[in-house]
Design a protein around this motif. Structure first.
Motif: not given
Length: 145
Positions: A29-30, A54-55, A60-62, A36-37
């Protein structure tokens, strides 16, 4: 893809996270909000998808491992009268629904029975179910006669 469709996707993924609590849907969702931005700025579909990827990867990794580590931590240690809940005590003076006296962790405490029909005799062992002010609410460890 229009920015408002990404917002709808983010809302749907946020709702899915609410019901699953896996942290994956919330991170997606983030990522949809990031897309969207990017769409709102006017970047094309390829840029939106790259931003989404990328997000998602960053989340998921960080973020997810840190969040899972915090969720797995032991709860804070209870202190004060809250630490007495669940302890065993001995009845010093008959415990009824309105009054009584127990020996709890080396101290005498006023007590009353959790079940209003119980009359717990002197010498019986009880469990402390809750603490209300300076009164322990207790339940017998063994069946009463």
């Amino acid at each position: 893809m229009p920015w408002f469709l990404w917002l709808l996707a983010a809302a749907a993924l946020g709702a899915a996270e609410f019901f699953t609590l896996t942290l994956v849907f919330g991170l997606l969702a983030g990522a949809a909000l990031v897309a969207a931005v990017v769409a709102g700025v006017g970047i094309g579909l390829l840029g939106q998808l790259l931003a989404l990827a990328a997000a998602t990867a960053a989340g998921l990794v960080l973020v997810r491992p840190v969040a899972l580590r915090h969720m797995a931590q032991q709860p804070l240690i209870r202190d004060g009268s809250d630490a007495l809940i669940g302890k065993r005590a001995e009845v010093m003076q008959e415990v009824t629904a309105t009054r009584g006296l127990i020996k709890l962790s080396g101290e005498e405490w006023s007590a009353r029975a959790l079940d209003e029909t119980h009359v717990i005799p002197v010498g019986a062992l009880v469990d402390v179910m809750e603490i209300e002010g300076a009164t322990a609410i207790v339940y017998p460890r063994e069946l009463l006669p």
